[in-house]
Design a protein around this motif. Structure first.
Motif, PDB file in Angstrom:
ATOM      1  N   THR A  69       0.848  -1.191   0.000  1.00 44.41           N
ATOM      2  CA  THR A  69       0.000   0.000   0.000  1.00 44.41           C
ATOM      3  C   THR A  69       0.877   1.232   0.000  1.00 44.41           C
ATOM      4  O   THR A  69       1.762   1.376   0.862  1.00 44.41           O
ATOM      5  CB  THR A  69      -0.923   0.009   1.237  1.00 44.41           C
ATOM      6  OG1 THR A  69      -1.759  -1.158   1.198  1.00 44.41           O
ATOM      7  CG2 THR A  69      -1.799   1.253   1.247  1.00 44.41           C
ATOM      8  N   ILE A  77      -3.120   2.056  -4.463  1.00 36.93           N
ATOM      9  CA  ILE A  77      -3.468   3.461  -4.266  1.00 36.93           C
ATOM     10  C   ILE A  77      -4.624   3.514  -3.278  1.00 36.93           C
ATOM     11  O   ILE A  77      -5.721   3.036  -3.584  1.00 36.93           O
ATOM     12  CB  ILE A  77      -3.875   4.128  -5.601  1.00 36.93           C
ATOM     13  CG1 ILE A  77      -2.832   3.853  -6.698  1.00 36.93           C
ATOM     14  CG2 ILE A  77      -4.095   5.622  -5.403  1.00 36.93           C
ATOM     15  CD1 ILE A  77      -1.420   4.292  -6.350  1.00 36.93           C
ATOM     16  N   PHE A 109      -7.856   3.960  -1.159  1.00 34.18           N
ATOM     17  CA  PHE A 109      -9.195   4.405  -1.543  1.00 34.18           C
ATOM     18  C   PHE A 109     -10.138   4.130  -0.374  1.00 34.18           C
ATOM     19  O   PHE A 109      -9.957   3.160   0.358  1.00 34.18           O
ATOM     20  CB  PHE A 109      -9.653   3.652  -2.804  1.00 34.18           C
ATOM     21  CG  PHE A 109     -10.993   4.090  -3.344  1.00 34.18           C
ATOM     22  CD1 PHE A 109     -11.211   5.408  -3.723  1.00 34.18           C
ATOM     23  CD2 PHE A 109     -12.039   3.188  -3.458  1.00 34.18           C
ATOM     24  CE1 PHE A 109     -12.448   5.812  -4.214  1.00 34.18           C
ATOM     25  CE2 PHE A 109     -13.281   3.581  -3.952  1.00 34.18           C
ATOM     26  CZ  PHE A 109     -13.479   4.909  -4.324  1.00 34.18           C
ATOM     27  N   SER A 153      -5.162   0.581   3.640  1.00 35.41           N
ATOM     28  CA  SER A 153      -5.620   1.711   2.832  1.00 35.41           C
ATOM     29  C   SER A 153      -6.124   2.836   3.732  1.00 35.41           C
ATOM     30  O   SER A 153      -5.796   4.016   3.527  1.00 35.41           O
ATOM     31  CB  SER A 153      -6.731   1.251   1.884  1.00 35.41           C
ATOM     32  OG  SER A 153      -7.093   2.266   0.980  1.00 35.41           O
ATOM     33  N   LEU A 172      -3.472  10.442  -4.684  1.00 35.19           N
ATOM     34  CA  LEU A 172      -2.927  10.048  -5.980  1.00 35.19           C
ATOM     35  C   LEU A 172      -1.730  10.913  -6.369  1.00 35.19           C
ATOM     36  O   LEU A 172      -0.742  10.401  -6.912  1.00 35.19           O
ATOM     37  CB  LEU A 172      -4.012  10.113  -7.057  1.00 35.19           C
ATOM     38  CG  LEU A 172      -3.608   9.674  -8.464  1.00 35.19           C
ATOM     39  CD1 LEU A 172      -3.035   8.258  -8.468  1.00 35.19           C
ATOM     40  CD2 LEU A 172      -4.804   9.758  -9.414  1.00 35.19           C
ATOM     41  N   CYS A 176       1.242   9.646  -4.707  1.00 40.18           N
ATOM     42  CA  CYS A 176       1.642   8.349  -5.272  1.00 40.18           C
ATOM     43  C   CYS A 176       2.416   8.537  -6.567  1.00 40.18           C
ATOM     44  O   CYS A 176       3.398   7.828  -6.830  1.00 40.18           O
ATOM     45  CB  CYS A 176       0.413   7.473  -5.496  1.00 40.18           C
ATOM     46  SG  CYS A 176      -0.409   6.955  -3.969  1.00 40.18           S
ATOM     47  N   PHE A 190      -0.159   0.213 -10.780  1.00 40.93           N
ATOM     48  CA  PHE A 190      -1.091   0.798  -9.821  1.00 40.93           C
ATOM     49  C   PHE A 190      -2.292  -0.128  -9.676  1.00 40.93           C
ATOM     50  O   PHE A 190      -2.949  -0.461 -10.661  1.00 40.93           O
ATOM     51  CB  PHE A 190      -1.603   2.162 -10.302  1.00 40.93           C
ATOM     52  CG  PHE A 190      -0.725   3.334  -9.949  1.00 40.93           C
ATOM     53  CD1 PHE A 190       0.497   3.175  -9.318  1.00 40.93           C
ATOM     54  CD2 PHE A 190      -1.130   4.627 -10.264  1.00 40.93           C
ATOM     55  CE1 PHE A 190       1.306   4.258  -9.000  1.00 40.93           C
ATOM     56  CE2 PHE A 190      -0.332   5.730  -9.949  1.00 40.93           C
ATOM     57  CZ  PHE A 190       0.877   5.544  -9.312  1.00 40.93           C
ATOM     58  N   MET A 201      -5.846   0.075  -8.177  1.00 41.07           N
ATOM     59  CA  MET A 201      -6.653   1.207  -7.732  1.00 41.07           C
ATOM     60  C   MET A 201      -8.112   1.057  -8.128  1.00 41.07           C
ATOM     61  O   MET A 201      -8.482   0.073  -8.784  1.00 41.07           O
ATOM     62  CB  MET A 201      -6.074   2.495  -8.309  1.00 41.07           C
ATOM     63  CG  MET A 201      -6.119   2.542  -9.830  1.00 41.07           C
ATOM     64  SD  MET A 201      -5.090   3.873 -10.546  1.00 41.07           S
ATOM     65  CE  MET A 201      -5.672   5.319  -9.667  1.00 41.07           C
ATOM     66  N   TYR A 202      -8.904   2.053  -7.767  1.00 37.96           N
ATOM     67  CA  TYR A 202     -10.329   2.034  -8.088  1.00 37.96           C
ATOM     68  C   TYR A 202     -10.664   3.204  -9.015  1.00 37.96           C
ATOM     69  O   TYR A 202      -9.996   4.238  -9.011  1.00 37.96           O
ATOM     70  CB  TYR A 202     -11.157   2.039  -6.800  1.00 37.96           C
ATOM     71  CG  TYR A 202     -10.987   0.735  -6.055  1.00 37.96           C
ATOM     72  CD1 TYR A 202     -11.827  -0.345  -6.304  1.00 37.96           C
ATOM     73  CD2 TYR A 202      -9.926   0.547  -5.170  1.00 37.96           C
ATOM     74  CE1 TYR A 202     -11.646  -1.561  -5.676  1.00 37.96           C
ATOM     75  CE2 TYR A 202      -9.732  -0.675  -4.536  1.00 37.96           C
ATOM     76  CZ  TYR A 202     -10.590  -1.727  -4.791  1.00 37.96           C
ATOM     77  OH  TYR A 202     -10.396  -2.944  -4.183  1.00 37.96           O
ATOM     78  N   THR A 254     -10.985   7.175  -8.465  1.00 39.32           N
ATOM     79  CA  THR A 254      -9.756   7.953  -8.350  1.00 39.32           C
ATOM     80  C   THR A 254      -9.291   8.429  -9.720  1.00 39.32           C
ATOM     81  O   THR A 254      -8.851   9.576  -9.876  1.00 39.32           O
ATOM     82  CB  THR A 254      -8.658   7.106  -7.680  1.00 39.32           C
ATOM     83  OG1 THR A 254      -9.161   6.567  -6.459  1.00 39.32           O
ATOM     84  CG2 THR A 254      -7.422   7.929  -7.389  1.00 39.32           C
TER      85      THR A 254
END
Length: 262
Positions: free
Chosen positions: A24, A52, A54, A68, A78, A81, A99, A101-102, A105
């Motif tokens: 993370t 990333i 979230f 997270s 972000l 990151c 990455f 991520m969701y 983002t």
């Protein structure tokens, strides 16, 4: 061909399996996170998944959810990151970085700006578990303009007839989710995991990686003749937490896993 594709091609030529870890971003802090990335590269890690943070990581279990959350409390976002990746790249790091991520983002940042920034700082791939195939085209178009970052496709035991469509234009590697549910289930694989992996392998034109619930190389020994590599996330985060993010512990774990994977 980007870093992910070059690394996997090299491993296939040597008939070796890939080892991928997940960490993370921002833990235990940004400076030490950068050191952890470099330590893993030195230990021989093949690809790094950089999570990333979230607020609602739907595909992740308690360990990664907690990591997270704690990273967000430390102010990780972000932009930071991107700065983290930019910093290790400028320091000479050539480890392929993905990455995880969701999509919220990405949308909030802006598709075009996001793709440009990924290319600029050296993000090699993206794993976005809440972005279904039918909704991927706008992001794929933005990434294609930069020709630097690839979108990694995920398949699951229930993907079934959708697998050929998902794999049609897949790049880098295929992420095979080994179980139903979330990350970190401790080698509790789907009951049909072997036949499922064989099906994906038969249809894939790129390497097949297995993730979710893996702790040691022994966990994937029954699949060693099918998969091209393994991904460890929750277990590695637990290991780091239990050892205060000791770089030597990280290196030893990676070296042991890589040796046993061979």
């Amino acid at each position: 061909m980007n870093r992910i594709e070059k690394k996997l091609q090299s491993l296939q030529e040597k008939k070796e399996k890939a080892f991928i870890t997940y960490i993370t971003a921002g833990l235990p802090d940004m400076d030490h996170c950068a050191k952890l990335i470099r330590a893993q590269e030195e230990a021989g890690l093949d690809i790094l998944e950089l999570g990333i943070p979230f607020s609602d990581p739907a595909a992740d279990g308690p360990v990664i959810q907690d990591a997270s959350y704690r990273s967000i409390l430390k102010g990780t976002n972000l932009r930071k990151c991107f700065e983290l990746v930019d910093g290790v790249r400028k320091d000479g790091c050539e480890l392929p970085i993905v990455f995880m991520m969701y999509y919220n983002t990405v949308l909030h940042y802006g598709l075009e700006a996001f793709a440009e920034k990924c290319a600029k700082v050296g993000v090699d791939g993206l794993i976005i578990p809440d972005l279904p195939l039918e909704e991927q085209q706008p992001l794929k178009d933005a990434l294609a303009k930069q020709n630097a970052t690839i979108l990694i496709q995920l398949v699951a035991p229930v993907s079934g007839k959708r697998i050929p469509e998902i794999l049609k234009d897949a790049k880098g590697f295929v992420y095979c989710v080994s179980s139903m549910g979330v990350t970190g289930q401790g080698a509790s694989f789907h009951k049909e995991v072997i036949s499922y992996l064989k099906s994906v392998k038969e249809q894939a034109q790129i390497p097949v990686m297995m993730g979710f619930g893996i702790r040691t190389a022994a966990d994937v020994a029954p699949m060693k003749d099918i998969i091209d590599g393994a991904i460890v996330g929750s277990h590695f985060i637990n290991l780091m937490e239990e050892n205060q993010y000791d770089l030597d512990v990280a290196k030893a774990y990676i070296q042991t896993f890589k040796t046993e994977l061979k």
